[in-house]
Design an enzyme around this catalytic site. Structure first.
Site, PDB file in Angstrom:
ATOM      1  N   GLU A 175       0.816  -1.210   0.000  1.00 60.26           N
ATOM      2  CA  GLU A 175       0.000   0.000   0.000  1.00 60.26           C
ATOM      3  C   GLU A 175       0.856   1.269   0.000  1.00 60.26           C
ATOM      4  O   GLU A 175       0.335   2.382  -0.102  1.00 60.26           O
ATOM      5  CB  GLU A 175      -0.942   0.010   1.205  1.00 60.26           C
ATOM      6  CG  GLU A 175      -0.289   0.075   2.573  1.00 60.26           C
ATOM      7  CD  GLU A 175       0.177  -1.286   3.096  1.00 60.26           C
ATOM      8  OE1 GLU A 175       0.462  -1.372   4.303  1.00 60.26           O
ATOM      9  OE2 GLU A 175       0.280  -2.246   2.296  1.00 60.26           O
ATOM     10  N   SER A 225       9.364  -9.203   4.915  1.00 57.20           N
ATOM     11  CA  SER A 225      10.251  -9.419   6.048  1.00 57.20           C
ATOM     12  C   SER A 225      10.033 -10.808   6.647  1.00 57.20           C
ATOM     13  O   SER A 225       8.962 -11.406   6.497  1.00 57.20           O
ATOM     14  CB  SER A 225      10.010  -8.353   7.119  1.00 57.20           C
ATOM     15  OG  SER A 225       8.729  -8.518   7.701  1.00 57.20           O
ATOM     16  N   CYS A 280      16.351  -7.324  -0.966  1.00 59.16           N
ATOM     17  CA  CYS A 280      16.635  -8.513  -0.159  1.00 59.16           C
ATOM     18  C   CYS A 280      17.910  -9.203  -0.608  1.00 59.16           C
ATOM     19  O   CYS A 280      18.426 -10.075   0.086  1.00 59.16           O
ATOM     20  CB  CYS A 280      15.463  -9.496  -0.202  1.00 59.16           C
ATOM     21  SG  CYS A 280      15.206 -10.259  -1.816  1.00 59.16           S
TER      22      CYS A 280
END
Length: 496
Positions: A175, A225, A280
Protein backbone atom coordinates in the site's frame (compact mmCIF):
# COMPACT_ATOMS: atom_id res chain seq x y z
CA UNK A 1 -6.54 14.61 -3.99
CA UNK A 2 -6.81 11.50 -6.14
CA UNK A 3 -7.54 8.13 -4.58
CA UNK A 4 -5.90 4.88 -5.71
CA UNK A 5 -8.40 2.04 -5.66
CA UNK A 6 -8.60 -1.59 -6.72
CA UNK A 7 -8.97 -3.53 -9.96
CA UNK A 8 -11.68 -6.18 -9.60
CA UNK A 9 -13.27 -8.11 -12.46
CA UNK A 10 -11.67 -5.72 -14.95
CA UNK A 11 -13.10 -2.58 -13.33
CA UNK A 12 -11.50 0.09 -11.16
CA UNK A 13 -13.09 0.60 -7.76
CA UNK A 14 -12.40 3.57 -5.53
CA UNK A 15 -15.10 3.16 -2.89
CA UNK A 16 -13.50 3.28 0.53
CA UNK A 17 -14.06 3.35 4.23
CA UNK A 18 -10.39 3.82 5.12
CA UNK A 19 -7.60 5.73 3.37
CA UNK A 20 -3.84 5.80 3.79
CA UNK A 21 -1.41 8.46 2.61
CA UNK A 22 1.02 7.60 -0.17
CA UNK A 23 4.19 9.68 -0.02
CA UNK A 24 6.68 10.87 -2.56
CA UNK A 25 9.78 9.90 -0.55
CA UNK A 26 12.01 12.20 -2.58
CA UNK A 27 10.13 15.24 -1.27
CA UNK A 28 8.68 13.78 1.93
CA UNK A 29 5.26 15.09 0.90
CA UNK A 30 1.94 13.24 0.61
CA UNK A 31 1.35 12.63 -3.09
CA UNK A 32 -1.96 10.78 -3.07
CA UNK A 33 -4.03 8.37 -1.00
CA UNK A 34 -4.84 4.68 -1.36
CA UNK A 35 -8.07 2.96 -0.40
CA UNK A 36 -7.57 0.10 2.05
CA UNK A 37 -9.82 -2.79 1.13
CA UNK A 38 -12.10 -4.18 3.84
CA UNK A 39 -12.86 -7.88 4.02
CA UNK A 40 -15.92 -7.56 1.79
CA UNK A 41 -13.92 -6.00 -1.05
CA UNK A 42 -11.27 -8.71 -0.89
CA UNK A 43 -14.01 -11.34 -0.92
CA UNK A 44 -15.47 -9.66 -4.00
CA UNK A 45 -12.10 -10.02 -5.75
CA UNK A 46 -11.89 -13.68 -4.75
CA UNK A 47 -15.42 -14.24 -6.06
CA UNK A 48 -14.49 -12.64 -9.38
CA UNK A 49 -11.44 -14.87 -9.65
CA UNK A 50 -13.46 -17.96 -8.73
CA UNK A 51 -16.10 -17.18 -11.36
CA UNK A 52 -13.46 -16.66 -14.05
CA UNK A 53 -11.54 -19.84 -13.24
CA UNK A 54 -13.52 -22.54 -15.13
CA UNK A 55 -13.36 -20.78 -18.49
CA UNK A 56 -9.74 -19.72 -18.03
CA UNK A 57 -8.69 -23.21 -16.92
CA UNK A 58 -10.10 -24.58 -20.17
CA UNK A 59 -8.58 -21.88 -22.38
CA UNK A 60 -5.87 -23.51 -24.52
CA UNK A 61 -2.45 -22.71 -23.16
CA UNK A 62 -1.36 -21.42 -26.58
CA UNK A 63 -4.12 -18.78 -26.44
CA UNK A 64 -3.02 -17.82 -22.94
CA UNK A 65 0.50 -17.39 -24.32
CA UNK A 66 -0.74 -15.08 -27.08
CA UNK A 67 -2.13 -12.74 -24.42
CA UNK A 68 1.14 -12.88 -22.52
CA UNK A 69 3.14 -12.06 -25.66
CA UNK A 70 0.95 -8.98 -26.25
CA UNK A 71 1.40 -8.07 -22.58
CA UNK A 72 5.20 -8.14 -22.94
CA UNK A 73 4.96 -5.67 -25.83
CA UNK A 74 2.70 -3.34 -23.85
CA UNK A 75 5.09 -3.37 -20.90
CA UNK A 76 7.93 -2.34 -23.20
CA UNK A 77 5.84 0.36 -24.86
CA UNK A 78 4.85 1.81 -21.48
CA UNK A 79 8.23 1.40 -19.78
CA UNK A 80 8.86 5.09 -19.13
CA UNK A 81 5.40 5.58 -17.64
CA UNK A 82 5.80 2.55 -15.36
CA UNK A 83 9.25 3.62 -14.18
CA UNK A 84 8.01 7.15 -13.49
CA UNK A 85 5.37 5.77 -11.11
CA UNK A 86 7.95 3.58 -9.40
CA UNK A 87 10.17 6.62 -8.89
CA UNK A 88 7.38 8.84 -7.62
CA UNK A 89 6.17 6.47 -4.91
CA UNK A 90 9.22 4.33 -4.13
CA UNK A 91 12.00 6.84 -4.78
CA UNK A 92 14.01 4.50 -7.01
CA UNK A 93 16.19 6.32 -9.56
CA UNK A 94 14.92 5.98 -13.13
CA UNK A 95 17.76 3.74 -14.32
CA UNK A 96 17.25 1.42 -11.35
CA UNK A 97 13.49 1.28 -11.97
CA UNK A 98 14.18 0.34 -15.59
CA UNK A 99 16.40 -2.50 -14.40
CA UNK A 100 13.59 -3.74 -12.16
CA UNK A 101 11.09 -3.63 -15.01
CA UNK A 102 13.48 -5.43 -17.36
CA UNK A 103 13.92 -8.31 -14.93
CA UNK A 104 10.16 -8.49 -14.51
CA UNK A 105 9.64 -8.67 -18.27
CA UNK A 106 12.09 -11.57 -18.38
CA UNK A 107 9.69 -13.51 -16.16
CA UNK A 108 6.83 -12.68 -18.53
CA UNK A 109 8.96 -14.06 -21.37
CA UNK A 110 9.60 -17.26 -19.44
CA UNK A 111 5.88 -17.62 -18.71
CA UNK A 112 5.26 -17.50 -22.47
CA UNK A 113 7.18 -20.78 -22.60
CA UNK A 114 4.43 -22.50 -20.56
CA UNK A 115 3.08 -24.54 -23.52
CA UNK A 116 6.35 -26.48 -23.34
CA UNK A 117 6.60 -26.50 -19.54
CA UNK A 118 3.07 -27.89 -19.09
CA UNK A 119 3.39 -30.77 -21.54
CA UNK A 120 3.57 -33.47 -18.88
CA UNK A 121 4.96 -36.97 -19.39
CA UNK A 122 3.69 -40.08 -21.20
CA UNK A 123 4.65 -43.75 -21.01
CA UNK A 124 3.13 -46.30 -23.39
CA UNK A 125 2.70 -49.94 -22.39
CA UNK A 126 3.84 -49.67 -18.79
CA UNK A 127 1.94 -52.95 -18.50
CA UNK A 128 0.15 -55.12 -21.00
CA UNK A 129 -2.01 -52.68 -22.95
CA UNK A 130 -1.68 -50.09 -20.16
CA UNK A 131 -0.57 -46.50 -20.77
CA UNK A 132 0.32 -43.97 -18.07
CA UNK A 133 0.78 -40.22 -18.20
CA UNK A 134 0.97 -37.17 -15.96
CA UNK A 135 -0.69 -33.79 -16.31
CA UNK A 136 -0.03 -30.48 -14.59
CA UNK A 137 -3.41 -29.09 -13.61
CA UNK A 138 -4.18 -25.65 -12.26
CA UNK A 139 -5.00 -25.04 -8.60
CA UNK A 140 -7.82 -22.49 -8.88
CA UNK A 141 -7.72 -19.08 -7.20
CA UNK A 142 -4.22 -18.15 -6.00
CA UNK A 143 -2.98 -15.01 -4.26
CA UNK A 144 0.17 -12.93 -4.10
CA UNK A 145 1.27 -10.51 -1.38
CA UNK A 146 4.17 -8.33 -2.50
CA UNK A 147 6.55 -5.76 -0.94
CA UNK A 148 7.19 -2.08 -1.56
CA UNK A 149 10.79 -2.40 -2.72
CA UNK A 150 9.96 -4.01 -6.08
CA UNK A 151 6.38 -2.96 -6.94
CA UNK A 152 6.76 -4.20 -10.54
CA UNK A 153 9.28 -7.04 -10.58
CA UNK A 154 8.14 -9.11 -7.59
CA UNK A 155 4.47 -9.27 -8.67
CA UNK A 156 5.78 -10.45 -12.05
CA UNK A 157 7.62 -13.24 -10.24
CA UNK A 158 4.15 -14.55 -9.44
CA UNK A 159 1.15 -13.75 -11.60
CA UNK A 160 2.46 -14.34 -15.16
CA UNK A 161 3.30 -18.00 -14.53
CA UNK A 162 0.32 -18.55 -12.22
CA UNK A 163 -2.03 -17.26 -14.91
CA UNK A 164 -0.27 -19.18 -17.68
CA UNK A 165 -0.74 -22.35 -15.63
CA UNK A 166 -4.51 -21.78 -15.78
CA UNK A 167 -5.07 -20.21 -12.38
CA UNK A 168 -6.84 -16.97 -11.57
CA UNK A 169 -5.08 -14.45 -9.35
CA UNK A 170 -5.70 -11.94 -6.55
CA UNK A 171 -2.75 -9.62 -5.88
CA UNK A 172 -2.32 -7.57 -2.71
CA UNK A 173 0.61 -5.21 -3.43
CA UNK A 174 2.25 -2.88 -0.94
CA UNK A 175 0.00 0.00 0.00
CA UNK A 176 3.07 2.28 0.12
CA UNK A 177 3.63 2.43 -3.66
CA UNK A 178 0.62 0.86 -5.41
CA UNK A 179 0.29 2.87 -8.63
CA UNK A 180 2.89 1.09 -10.76
CA UNK A 181 1.41 -2.28 -9.78
CA UNK A 182 -2.07 -1.17 -10.80
CA UNK A 183 -0.76 0.07 -14.13
CA UNK A 184 0.86 -3.25 -15.04
CA UNK A 185 -2.43 -4.95 -14.11
CA UNK A 186 -4.37 -2.62 -16.41
CA UNK A 187 -1.95 -3.34 -19.24
CA UNK A 188 -2.57 -7.07 -18.85
CA UNK A 189 -6.29 -6.48 -19.40
CA UNK A 190 -5.44 -4.28 -22.37
CA UNK A 191 -3.55 -7.27 -23.77
CA UNK A 192 -6.79 -9.24 -23.78
CA UNK A 193 -6.93 -11.02 -20.43
CA UNK A 194 -10.55 -11.87 -19.56
CA UNK A 195 -12.13 -10.04 -16.65
CA UNK A 196 -11.72 -11.70 -13.28
CA UNK A 197 -8.58 -13.66 -14.14
CA UNK A 198 -6.31 -11.05 -12.51
CA UNK A 199 -7.52 -8.80 -9.69
CA UNK A 200 -5.69 -6.27 -7.51
CA UNK A 201 -6.77 -5.18 -4.04
CA UNK A 202 -4.89 -2.60 -2.03
CA UNK A 203 -5.00 -2.97 1.71
CA UNK A 204 -3.31 -3.78 4.98
CA UNK A 205 -3.49 -6.67 7.45
CA UNK A 206 -7.26 -6.99 7.09
CA UNK A 207 -6.87 -7.71 3.38
CA UNK A 208 -3.98 -10.12 4.00
CA UNK A 209 -5.86 -12.06 6.65
CA UNK A 210 -8.87 -12.37 4.37
CA UNK A 211 -6.73 -13.95 1.66
CA UNK A 212 -5.14 -16.29 4.20
CA UNK A 213 -8.42 -17.47 5.69
CA UNK A 214 -10.74 -17.71 2.67
CA UNK A 215 -11.17 -21.35 1.69
CA UNK A 216 -11.49 -20.43 -2.01
CA UNK A 217 -7.81 -19.38 -2.16
CA UNK A 218 -5.72 -22.45 -2.90
CA UNK A 219 -2.20 -21.02 -2.65
CA UNK A 220 -0.39 -17.91 -1.43
CA UNK A 221 2.96 -16.43 -2.50
CA UNK A 222 4.62 -13.79 -0.34
CA UNK A 223 7.78 -11.68 -0.33
CA UNK A 224 8.64 -9.44 2.63
CA UNK A 225 10.25 -9.42 6.05
CA UNK A 226 10.94 -12.64 7.94
CA UNK A 227 8.50 -12.06 10.84
CA UNK A 228 5.66 -11.48 8.38
CA UNK A 229 6.79 -14.34 6.14
CA UNK A 230 6.66 -16.69 9.11
CA UNK A 231 3.17 -15.46 10.00
CA UNK A 232 1.96 -15.80 6.41
CA UNK A 233 3.31 -19.33 6.10
CA UNK A 234 1.96 -20.52 9.44
CA UNK A 235 -1.50 -19.02 8.86
CA UNK A 236 -1.83 -20.14 5.24
CA UNK A 237 -0.74 -23.71 5.87
CA UNK A 238 -2.95 -23.93 8.95
CA UNK A 239 -5.83 -23.11 6.63
CA UNK A 240 -4.85 -25.87 4.21
CA UNK A 241 -3.20 -23.68 1.59
CA UNK A 242 -0.02 -24.20 -0.37
CA UNK A 243 2.39 -21.42 0.58
CA UNK A 244 5.78 -20.00 -0.31
CA UNK A 245 6.91 -17.08 1.87
CA UNK A 246 10.21 -15.36 1.14
CA UNK A 247 11.64 -13.42 4.07
CA UNK A 248 14.59 -11.25 4.97
CA UNK A 249 18.32 -11.45 4.42
CA UNK A 250 21.77 -10.53 5.64
CA UNK A 251 23.95 -11.08 2.61
CA UNK A 252 27.70 -11.44 3.13
CA UNK A 253 30.54 -11.10 0.63
CA UNK A 254 33.87 -12.68 1.53
CA UNK A 255 36.82 -10.77 0.07
CA UNK A 256 39.92 -12.95 -0.26
CA UNK A 257 43.49 -11.55 -0.24
CA UNK A 258 43.86 -12.52 -3.92
CA UNK A 259 40.67 -10.73 -5.03
CA UNK A 260 40.71 -8.01 -7.67
CA UNK A 261 40.09 -5.23 -5.16
CA UNK A 262 39.35 -2.52 -7.71
CA UNK A 263 36.53 -4.58 -9.20
CA UNK A 264 35.41 -5.66 -5.73
CA UNK A 265 35.12 -2.04 -4.61
CA UNK A 266 33.04 -1.05 -7.62
CA UNK A 267 30.70 -4.02 -7.41
CA UNK A 268 30.28 -3.67 -3.64
CA UNK A 269 29.25 -0.03 -4.09
CA UNK A 270 26.43 -0.98 -6.43
CA UNK A 271 25.38 -4.08 -4.50
CA UNK A 272 25.34 -2.35 -1.10
CA UNK A 273 23.92 1.06 -2.01
CA UNK A 274 21.83 0.48 -5.13
CA UNK A 275 18.16 1.21 -4.45
CA UNK A 276 19.30 2.61 -1.09
CA UNK A 277 19.99 -0.93 0.08
CA UNK A 278 16.26 -1.73 -0.04
CA UNK A 279 16.84 -5.08 -1.72
CA UNK A 280 16.64 -8.51 -0.16
CA UNK A 281 19.73 -9.34 -2.22
CA UNK A 282 21.70 -6.25 -1.16
CA UNK A 283 25.22 -7.02 0.03
CA UNK A 284 25.25 -5.54 3.52
CA UNK A 285 28.32 -7.28 5.05
CA UNK A 286 31.84 -7.38 3.61
CA UNK A 287 33.86 -10.12 5.32
CA UNK A 288 37.55 -9.39 4.74
CA UNK A 289 40.18 -12.12 5.11
CA UNK A 290 43.16 -10.51 6.81
CA UNK A 291 43.71 -6.98 8.08
CA UNK A 292 45.71 -6.02 5.00
CA UNK A 293 42.75 -6.91 2.77
CA UNK A 294 40.41 -5.00 5.10
CA UNK A 295 42.56 -1.86 5.15
CA UNK A 296 42.89 -1.80 1.36
CA UNK A 297 39.16 -2.40 0.88
CA UNK A 298 38.19 0.28 3.39
CA UNK A 299 40.54 2.77 1.71
CA UNK A 300 39.12 2.01 -1.72
CA UNK A 301 35.50 2.13 -0.59
CA UNK A 302 35.79 5.30 1.48
CA UNK A 303 37.54 7.08 -1.37
CA UNK A 304 34.95 5.98 -3.95
CA UNK A 305 32.03 6.82 -1.67
CA UNK A 306 32.96 10.51 -1.66
CA UNK A 307 31.45 10.78 -5.14
CA UNK A 308 28.23 8.85 -4.46
CA UNK A 309 25.14 10.89 -5.30
CA UNK A 310 21.97 10.44 -3.30
CA UNK A 311 18.92 12.41 -4.38
CA UNK A 312 15.56 12.56 -6.12
CA UNK A 313 14.43 9.77 -8.44
CA UNK A 314 14.01 12.12 -11.39
CA UNK A 315 17.72 12.98 -11.70
CA UNK A 316 19.38 10.20 -13.69
CA UNK A 317 22.78 11.37 -12.44
CA UNK A 318 21.95 10.22 -8.90
CA UNK A 319 23.18 6.80 -7.82
CA UNK A 320 20.34 6.05 -5.43
CA UNK A 321 17.35 7.74 -3.91
CA UNK A 322 15.52 8.05 -0.58
CA UNK A 323 14.18 5.36 1.69
CA UNK A 324 10.49 4.53 1.48
CA UNK A 325 9.31 6.29 4.68
CA UNK A 326 10.54 8.63 7.39
CA UNK A 327 10.23 5.73 9.84
CA UNK A 328 12.58 3.58 7.76
CA UNK A 329 15.05 6.47 7.49
CA UNK A 330 15.08 6.83 11.27
CA UNK A 331 15.38 3.06 11.74
CA UNK A 332 18.45 2.90 9.51
CA UNK A 333 20.03 5.81 11.40
CA UNK A 334 19.35 3.91 14.64
CA UNK A 335 21.28 0.88 13.35
CA UNK A 336 24.26 3.10 12.46
CA UNK A 337 24.21 4.68 15.92
CA UNK A 338 23.90 1.30 17.64
CA UNK A 339 26.94 -0.05 15.79
CA UNK A 340 28.91 3.02 16.82
CA UNK A 341 27.79 2.62 20.43
CA UNK A 342 28.83 -1.06 20.34
CA UNK A 343 32.39 -0.14 19.38
CA UNK A 344 32.37 -0.21 15.57
CA UNK A 345 33.95 2.62 13.59
CA UNK A 346 31.76 4.68 11.25
CA UNK A 347 34.20 5.42 8.44
CA UNK A 348 31.70 7.14 6.13
CA UNK A 349 28.60 8.51 7.84
CA UNK A 350 25.43 8.85 5.76
CA UNK A 351 23.19 10.14 8.52
CA UNK A 352 21.43 13.44 7.80
CA UNK A 353 22.70 14.07 4.25
CA UNK A 354 21.97 17.45 2.72
CA UNK A 355 20.13 16.97 -0.55
CA UNK A 356 19.76 20.31 -2.31
CA UNK A 357 16.15 21.20 -3.00
CA UNK A 358 14.74 18.27 -1.01
CA UNK A 359 15.13 19.11 2.69
CA UNK A 360 12.23 16.90 3.80
CA UNK A 361 13.00 13.79 1.73
CA UNK A 362 13.65 10.47 3.43
CA UNK A 363 17.36 10.29 2.68
CA UNK A 364 20.27 8.37 4.16
CA UNK A 365 23.62 8.56 2.42
CA UNK A 366 25.99 5.66 1.79
CA UNK A 367 27.44 4.51 5.11
CA UNK A 368 30.54 2.38 5.74
CA UNK A 369 31.16 0.82 9.16
CA UNK A 370 34.39 -1.00 10.05
CA UNK A 371 35.19 -3.40 12.91
CA UNK A 372 31.67 -4.77 13.12
CA UNK A 373 31.38 -7.99 15.13
CA UNK A 374 28.80 -10.76 15.09
CA UNK A 375 27.29 -9.83 18.47
CA UNK A 376 26.21 -6.37 17.29
CA UNK A 377 22.58 -5.56 16.48
CA UNK A 378 23.68 -3.95 13.20
CA UNK A 379 25.18 -7.30 12.17
CA UNK A 380 22.46 -9.62 13.38
CA UNK A 381 19.45 -7.85 11.86
CA UNK A 382 18.49 -6.75 8.36
CA UNK A 383 19.03 -2.99 8.11
CA UNK A 384 17.43 -2.49 4.67
CA UNK A 385 19.27 0.72 4.02
CA UNK A 386 22.48 2.00 2.36
CA UNK A 387 24.81 0.63 5.04
CA UNK A 388 27.82 -1.65 4.46
CA UNK A 389 29.34 -3.33 7.49
CA UNK A 390 32.90 -4.68 7.41
CA UNK A 391 33.75 -7.74 9.50
CA UNK A 392 37.41 -8.79 9.76
CA UNK A 393 38.35 -12.49 9.88
CA UNK A 394 41.58 -14.49 9.59
CA UNK A 395 40.48 -17.10 7.05
CA UNK A 396 37.82 -17.99 4.52
CA UNK A 397 36.71 -20.83 6.78
CA UNK A 398 36.12 -18.38 9.63
CA UNK A 399 34.10 -16.17 7.31
CA UNK A 400 32.06 -19.13 6.11
CA UNK A 401 31.34 -20.10 9.70
CA UNK A 402 29.90 -16.62 10.31
CA UNK A 403 27.66 -16.93 7.27
CA UNK A 404 26.53 -20.47 8.07
CA UNK A 405 25.65 -19.54 11.64
CA UNK A 406 23.54 -16.53 10.66
CA UNK A 407 19.75 -16.89 10.83
CA UNK A 408 19.37 -15.79 7.21
CA UNK A 409 20.61 -17.64 4.14
CA UNK A 410 19.43 -15.68 1.14
CA UNK A 411 22.44 -14.63 -0.96
CA UNK A 412 26.22 -14.52 -0.65
CA UNK A 413 29.32 -13.85 -2.73
CA UNK A 414 33.01 -14.71 -2.77
CA UNK A 415 35.62 -12.45 -4.37
CA UNK A 416 38.67 -14.48 -5.39
CA UNK A 417 40.90 -15.62 -8.27
CA UNK A 418 41.26 -19.08 -6.71
CA UNK A 419 39.09 -21.71 -8.39
CA UNK A 420 39.66 -24.25 -5.62
CA UNK A 421 38.49 -21.77 -2.98
CA UNK A 422 35.47 -20.86 -5.10
CA UNK A 423 34.45 -24.49 -5.50
CA UNK A 424 34.83 -25.20 -1.79
CA UNK A 425 32.83 -22.10 -0.95
CA UNK A 426 30.02 -22.97 -3.37
CA UNK A 427 29.78 -26.54 -2.10
CA UNK A 428 29.78 -25.80 1.62
CA UNK A 429 28.12 -22.43 2.18
CA UNK A 430 24.63 -22.72 3.69
CA UNK A 431 22.97 -20.11 1.48
CA UNK A 432 20.43 -20.47 -1.31
CA UNK A 433 21.97 -18.15 -3.94
CA UNK A 434 25.74 -17.94 -4.39
CA UNK A 435 27.87 -15.63 -6.49
CA UNK A 436 31.55 -15.99 -7.38
CA UNK A 437 32.78 -12.48 -8.20
CA UNK A 438 29.08 -11.73 -8.82
CA UNK A 439 27.76 -9.46 -6.04
CA UNK A 440 24.03 -9.84 -6.72
CA UNK A 441 23.53 -13.50 -7.73
CA UNK A 442 19.85 -13.07 -8.60
CA UNK A 443 18.95 -16.06 -10.80
CA UNK A 444 17.77 -15.43 -14.34
CA UNK A 445 14.13 -16.16 -15.10
CA UNK A 446 14.76 -19.76 -16.18
CA UNK A 447 16.18 -20.59 -12.73
CA UNK A 448 14.36 -20.18 -9.43
CA UNK A 449 14.91 -17.56 -6.69
CA UNK A 450 15.01 -18.44 -3.02
CA UNK A 451 17.12 -18.57 0.11
CA UNK A 452 17.69 -21.03 2.92
CA UNK A 453 17.05 -20.96 6.67
CA UNK A 454 14.83 -18.07 7.80
CA UNK A 455 14.94 -16.45 4.37
CA UNK A 456 12.35 -18.86 2.95
CA UNK A 457 9.35 -20.69 4.39
CA UNK A 458 8.08 -23.42 2.09
CA UNK A 459 9.58 -26.06 -0.16
CA UNK A 460 9.50 -24.31 -3.54
CA UNK A 461 11.36 -21.20 -4.67
CA UNK A 462 9.95 -18.28 -6.65
CA UNK A 463 9.65 -18.06 -10.46
CA UNK A 464 11.53 -20.31 -12.89
CA UNK A 465 10.87 -24.09 -12.90
CA UNK A 466 9.69 -24.07 -9.28
CA UNK A 467 6.88 -21.68 -10.23
CA UNK A 468 5.36 -24.31 -12.52
CA UNK A 469 5.47 -26.82 -9.67
CA UNK A 470 4.02 -24.36 -7.17
CA UNK A 471 1.13 -23.18 -9.34
CA UNK A 472 0.07 -26.64 -10.56
CA UNK A 473 -0.79 -30.01 -9.09
CA UNK A 474 0.31 -33.20 -10.78
CA UNK A 475 -2.28 -35.76 -11.80
CA UNK A 476 -1.16 -39.19 -13.02
CA UNK A 477 -3.57 -41.19 -15.19
CA UNK A 478 -3.23 -44.92 -15.86
CA UNK A 479 -5.48 -46.24 -18.62
CA UNK A 480 -6.29 -49.64 -20.08
CA UNK A 481 -8.83 -50.80 -22.66
CA UNK A 482 -9.19 -54.57 -22.23
CA UNK A 483 -9.87 -56.78 -25.23
CA UNK A 484 -13.56 -57.55 -25.73
CA UNK A 485 -12.68 -61.13 -26.69
CA UNK A 486 -10.89 -61.99 -23.44
CA UNK A 487 -12.74 -62.63 -20.19
CA UNK A 488 -10.54 -61.81 -17.21
CA UNK A 489 -10.79 -63.36 -13.78
CA UNK A 490 -10.58 -61.75 -10.35
CA UNK A 491 -7.04 -60.95 -9.13
CA UNK A 492 -6.49 -60.19 -5.44
CA UNK A 493 -2.72 -59.66 -5.73
CA UNK A 494 -1.26 -56.16 -5.68
CA UNK A 495 -0.83 -55.14 -9.33
CA UNK A 496 2.70 -55.46 -10.66
Amino acid sequence: MSIIGHLINGETQTEHSRLQDVFNPSTGKVATQVALAPKATVEQAISAAQAAFPAWRNTPVAKRAQIMFRYKSLLEENAERICELVGQQHGKIVHDAMGELTRGIENVEYACYAPELLKGEHSKNVGAGIDSWSEFQSLGVVAGITPFNFPVMVPMWMFPMAIMCGNTFVLKPSERDPSATLLIAELLHEAGLPNGVFNVVNGDKEAVDTLLSDSRVAAVSFVGSTPIAEYIYATATANGKRCQALGGAKNHAIIMPDADLDNAVNSLLGAAFGSSGERCMALSVAVTVGDDTADKLIAGLSDAMQSLKVGAYSNKENDFGPLITAEQRDKVAMYISSAEADGAKVVVDGRNPQVAGYPEGFYVGGTLIDHVTSNMKAYQEEIFGPVLCVVRVDSMEQGMQLINQHQFGNGTCLYTRDGEAARYFSDNIQVGMVGINVPLPVPVSSHSFGGWKRSLFGDLHAYGPDAVRFYTKRKTITQRWPSSSVREGVNFSFPS
